[in-house]
Write a protein that holds these residues in place. Structure first.
Motif, PDB file in Angstrom:
ATOM      1  N   ASP A  70       0.874  -1.167   0.000  1.00  0.00           N
ATOM      2  CA  ASP A  70       0.000   0.000   0.000  1.00  0.00           C
ATOM      3  C   ASP A  70       0.915   1.222   0.000  1.00  0.00           C
ATOM      4  OD1 ASP A  70      -1.659   2.112   0.544  1.00  0.00           O
ATOM      5  OD2 ASP A  70      -2.463   1.280   2.405  1.00  0.00           O
ATOM      6  N   PRO A  71       0.993   1.971  -1.104  1.00  0.00           N
ATOM      7  CA  PRO A  71       1.935   3.082  -1.177  1.00  0.00           C
ATOM      8  C   PRO A  71       1.648   4.190  -0.167  1.00  0.00           C
ATOM      9  CG  PRO A  71       0.463   3.101  -3.060  1.00  0.00           C
ATOM     10  CD  PRO A  71       0.194   1.832  -2.308  1.00  0.00           C
ATOM     11  N   ALA A  72       0.472   4.184   0.431  1.00  0.00           N
ATOM     12  CA  ALA A  72       0.145   5.210   1.413  1.00  0.00           C
ATOM     13  C   ALA A  72       0.647   4.845   2.813  1.00  0.00           C
ATOM     14  CB  ALA A  72      -1.358   5.428   1.443  1.00  0.00           C
ATOM     15  N   ALA A  73       1.052   3.611   3.028  1.00  0.00           N
ATOM     16  CA  ALA A  73       1.418   3.187   4.384  1.00  0.00           C
ATOM     17  C   ALA A  73       2.455   2.074   4.340  1.00  0.00           C
ATOM     18  CB  ALA A  73       0.184   2.725   5.134  1.00  0.00           C
ATOM     19  N   VAL A  74       3.674   2.413   4.056  1.00  0.00           N
ATOM     20  CA  VAL A  74       4.740   1.423   3.972  1.00  0.00           C
ATOM     21  C   VAL A  74       5.539   1.424   5.279  1.00  0.00           C
ATOM     22  CG1 VAL A  74       6.850   0.791   2.754  1.00  0.00           C
ATOM     23  CG2 VAL A  74       4.913   1.696   1.490  1.00  0.00           C
ATOM     24  N   PRO A  75       5.658   0.263   5.935  1.00  0.00           N
ATOM     25  CA  PRO A  75       6.444   0.211   7.166  1.00  0.00           C
ATOM     26  C   PRO A  75       7.938   0.174   6.856  1.00  0.00           C
ATOM     27  CG  PRO A  75       5.569  -1.954   6.661  1.00  0.00           C
ATOM     28  CD  PRO A  75       5.023  -1.012   5.619  1.00  0.00           C
ATOM     29  N   VAL A  76       8.694   0.986   7.555  1.00  0.00           N
ATOM     30  CA  VAL A  76      10.150   0.990   7.434  1.00  0.00           C
ATOM     31  C   VAL A  76      10.747   0.988   8.837  1.00  0.00           C
ATOM     32  CG1 VAL A  76      10.175   2.208   5.225  1.00  0.00           C
ATOM     33  CG2 VAL A  76      10.287   3.505   7.323  1.00  0.00           C
ATOM     34  N   VAL A  77      12.011   0.602   8.920  1.00  0.00           N
ATOM     35  CA  VAL A  77      12.726   0.621  10.195  1.00  0.00           C
ATOM     36  C   VAL A  77      13.984   1.449  10.021  1.00  0.00           C
ATOM     37  CG1 VAL A  77      13.857  -0.747  11.990  1.00  0.00           C
ATOM     38  CG2 VAL A  77      11.855  -1.673  10.796  1.00  0.00           C
ATOM     39  N   LEU A  78      14.141   2.434  10.886  1.00  0.00           N
ATOM     40  CA  LEU A  78      15.365   3.234  10.942  1.00  0.00           C
ATOM     41  C   LEU A  78      16.205   2.623  12.058  1.00  0.00           C
ATOM     42  CD1 LEU A  78      13.555   6.678  10.898  1.00  0.00           C
ATOM     43  CD2 LEU A  78      14.635   5.559   8.955  1.00  0.00           C
ATOM     44  N   ARG A  79      17.481   2.362  11.776  1.00  0.00           N
ATOM     45  CA  ARG A  79      18.306   1.638  12.760  1.00  0.00           C
ATOM     46  C   ARG A  79      19.686   2.270  12.865  1.00  0.00           C
ATOM     47  NH1 ARG A  79      21.276  -3.069  14.094  1.00  0.00           N
ATOM     48  NH2 ARG A  79      20.164  -4.274  15.660  1.00  0.00           N
ATOM     49  N   TYR A  80      20.163   2.325  14.103  1.00  0.00           N
ATOM     50  CA  TYR A  80      21.503   2.833  14.388  1.00  0.00           C
ATOM     51  C   TYR A  80      22.139   1.910  15.418  1.00  0.00           C
ATOM     52  CZ  TYR A  80      25.152   5.788  16.365  1.00  0.00           C
ATOM     53  OH  TYR A  80      26.355   6.275  16.819  1.00  0.00           O
ATOM     54  N   ASP A  81      23.319   1.391  15.080  1.00  0.00           N
ATOM     55  CA  ASP A  81      24.044   0.504  15.985  1.00  0.00           C
ATOM     56  C   ASP A  81      25.444   1.074  16.193  1.00  0.00           C
ATOM     57  OD1 ASP A  81      25.353  -1.472  17.386  1.00  0.00           O
ATOM     58  OD2 ASP A  81      24.775  -3.092  16.027  1.00  0.00           O
ATOM     59  N   PRO A  82      25.649   1.813  17.293  1.00  0.00           N
ATOM     60  CA  PRO A  82      26.951   2.449  17.515  1.00  0.00           C
ATOM     61  C   PRO A  82      28.097   1.471  17.699  1.00  0.00           C
ATOM     62  CG  PRO A  82      25.562   2.671  19.454  1.00  0.00           C
ATOM     63  CD  PRO A  82      24.716   2.075  18.374  1.00  0.00           C
ATOM     64  N   GLU A  83      27.793   0.235  18.101  1.00  0.00           N
ATOM     65  CA  GLU A  83      28.844  -0.772  18.252  1.00  0.00           C
ATOM     66  C   GLU A  83      29.332  -1.255  16.894  1.00  0.00           C
ATOM     67  OE1 GLU A  83      30.284  -1.860  21.092  1.00  0.00           O
ATOM     68  OE2 GLU A  83      29.082  -0.413  22.217  1.00  0.00           O
ATOM     69  N   SER A  84      28.402  -1.390  15.950  1.00  0.00           N
ATOM     70  CA  SER A  84      28.733  -1.876  14.613  1.00  0.00           C
ATOM     71  C   SER A  84      29.435  -0.800  13.786  1.00  0.00           C
ATOM     72  CB  SER A  84      27.460  -2.343  13.910  1.00  0.00           C
ATOM     73  OG  SER A  84      27.731  -2.670  12.580  1.00  0.00           O
ATOM     74  N   ASP A  85      28.832   0.388  13.734  1.00  0.00           N
ATOM     75  CA  ASP A  85      29.406   1.517  12.996  1.00  0.00           C
ATOM     76  C   ASP A  85      28.812   2.798  13.548  1.00  0.00           C
ATOM     77  OD1 ASP A  85      30.323   3.458  11.252  1.00  0.00           O
ATOM     78  OD2 ASP A  85      29.881   2.318   9.449  1.00  0.00           O
ATOM     79  N   PRO A  86      29.565   3.532  14.351  1.00  0.00           N
ATOM     80  CA  PRO A  86      29.028   4.734  15.005  1.00  0.00           C
ATOM     81  C   PRO A  86      28.733   5.892  14.046  1.00  0.00           C
ATOM     82  CG  PRO A  86      31.353   4.514  15.478  1.00  0.00           C
ATOM     83  CD  PRO A  86      30.945   3.268  14.748  1.00  0.00           C
ATOM     84  N   LEU A  87      29.133   5.790  12.801  1.00  0.00           N
ATOM     85  CA  LEU A  87      28.888   6.865  11.840  1.00  0.00           C
ATOM     86  C   LEU A  87      27.778   6.541  10.847  1.00  0.00           C
ATOM     87  CD1 LEU A  87      32.587   7.857  11.061  1.00  0.00           C
ATOM     88  CD2 LEU A  87      31.030   8.849  12.760  1.00  0.00           C
ATOM     89  N   ALA A  88      27.207   5.349  10.937  1.00  0.00           N
ATOM     90  CA  ALA A  88      26.245   4.912   9.921  1.00  0.00           C
ATOM     91  C   ALA A  88      24.853   4.678  10.511  1.00  0.00           C
ATOM     92  CB  ALA A  88      26.733   3.624   9.261  1.00  0.00           C
ATOM     93  N   VAL A  89      23.858   4.802   9.637  1.00  0.00           N
ATOM     94  CA  VAL A  89      22.480   4.438   9.957  1.00  0.00           C
ATOM     95  C   VAL A  89      22.018   3.438   8.904  1.00  0.00           C
ATOM     96  CG1 VAL A  89      21.871   6.592  11.112  1.00  0.00           C
ATOM     97  CG2 VAL A  89      21.532   6.380   8.647  1.00  0.00           C
ATOM     98  N   ARG A  90      20.940   2.734   9.222  1.00  0.00           N
ATOM     99  CA  ARG A  90      20.388   1.777   8.260  1.00  0.00           C
ATOM    100  C   ARG A  90      18.892   2.009   8.137  1.00  0.00           C
ATOM    101  NH1 ARG A  90      20.793  -4.424   9.567  1.00  0.00           N
ATOM    102  NH2 ARG A  90      18.593  -4.303  10.037  1.00  0.00           N
ATOM    103  N   ILE A  91      18.394   1.912   6.920  1.00  0.00           N
ATOM    104  CA  ILE A  91      16.958   1.970   6.674  1.00  0.00           C
ATOM    105  C   ILE A  91      16.557   0.653   6.038  1.00  0.00           C
ATOM    106  CG2 ILE A  91      15.091   3.094   5.413  1.00  0.00           C
ATOM    107  CD1 ILE A  91      16.567   5.716   5.659  1.00  0.00           C
ATOM    108  N   ASP A  92      15.621  -0.030   6.698  1.00  0.00           N
ATOM    109  CA  ASP A  92      15.088  -1.293   6.190  1.00  0.00           C
ATOM    110  C   ASP A  92      13.741  -1.015   5.542  1.00  0.00           C
ATOM    111  OD1 ASP A  92      17.235  -2.710   7.248  1.00  0.00           O
ATOM    112  OD2 ASP A  92      16.190  -3.133   9.125  1.00  0.00           O
ATOM    113  N   LEU A  93      13.644  -1.307   4.259  1.00  0.00           N
ATOM    114  CA  LEU A  93      12.394  -1.184   3.521  1.00  0.00           C
ATOM    115  C   LEU A  93      11.716  -2.548   3.501  1.00  0.00           C
ATOM    116  CD1 LEU A  93      13.665   0.925   0.483  1.00  0.00           C
ATOM    117  CD2 LEU A  93      12.622   1.740   2.592  1.00  0.00           C
ATOM    118  N   PRO A  94      10.454  -2.609   3.115  1.00  0.00           N
ATOM    119  CA  PRO A  94       9.789  -3.913   3.029  1.00  0.00           C
ATOM    120  C   PRO A  94      10.548  -4.870   2.111  1.00  0.00           C
ATOM    121  CG  PRO A  94       8.199  -2.147   2.824  1.00  0.00           C
ATOM    122  CD  PRO A  94       9.564  -1.511   2.774  1.00  0.00           C
ATOM    123  N   GLY A  95      10.519  -6.137   2.464  1.00  0.00           N
ATOM    124  CA  GLY A  95      11.235  -7.136   1.676  1.00  0.00           C
ATOM    125  C   GLY A  95      12.696  -7.158   2.070  1.00  0.00           C
ATOM    126  N   PRO A  96      13.534  -7.618   1.174  1.00  0.00           N
ATOM    127  CA  PRO A  96      14.956  -7.772   1.498  1.00  0.00           C
ATOM    128  C   PRO A  96      15.776  -6.515   1.232  1.00  0.00           C
ATOM    129  CG  PRO A  96      14.540  -8.672  -0.657  1.00  0.00           C
ATOM    130  CD  PRO A  96      13.208  -8.191  -0.127  1.00  0.00           C
TER     131      PRO A  96
END
Length: 117
Positions: free
Chosen positions: A22-48
């Motif tokens: 549904d293009p009006a309501a797509v779930p995403v996850v914003l993620r930050y792991d300072p142990e893995s990489d303190p300068l990076a963020v990750r965005i997970d979109l639906p699917g892989p």
């Protein structure tokens, strides 16, 4: 330091087959792991689909167009921001409310703050 995960809803435009979304309501996850990489963020979109990129790029893109490699971020009016991802499979454009990204970035800086002893 702890991992920051923020669940959000965003609008997505892609040149892939997204009939199931549904293009009006797509779930995403914003993620930050300072142990893995303190300068990076990750965005997970639906699917892989997951993208890891520089946290500063996300912050810069809230004020003015910014890009690095396969990721571009820019403000879209006063209350929205766009994140564009390029891959061999195509281009995905995700539109967020700016306050969602701002809240996430604040949480990442709090998580990365050194603990006083």
């Amino acid at each position: 330091m702890s991992v920051v995960e923020q669940y959000a809803r965003a609008h997505i435009v892609t040149d892939e087959d997204v009939d199931r979304l549904d293009p009006a309501a797509v779930p995403v996850v914003l993620r930050y792991d300072p142990e893995s990489d303190p300068l990076a963020v990750r965005i997970d979109l639906p699917g892989p689909h997951a993208w890891t990129f520089d946290r500063a790029l996300l912050e810069q893109g809230l004020r003015a167009p910014a890009g690095s490699g396969e990721v571009r971020v820019w403000p879209c009016g006063r209350v929205q921001a766009v994140v564009e991802f390029h891959s061999e499979q195509g281009v995905s454009v995700v539109q967020f409310e700016t306050k969602t990204i701002t809240r996430f970035l604040r949480r990442t800086y709090t998580a990365a703050a050194p603990v006083a002893s």
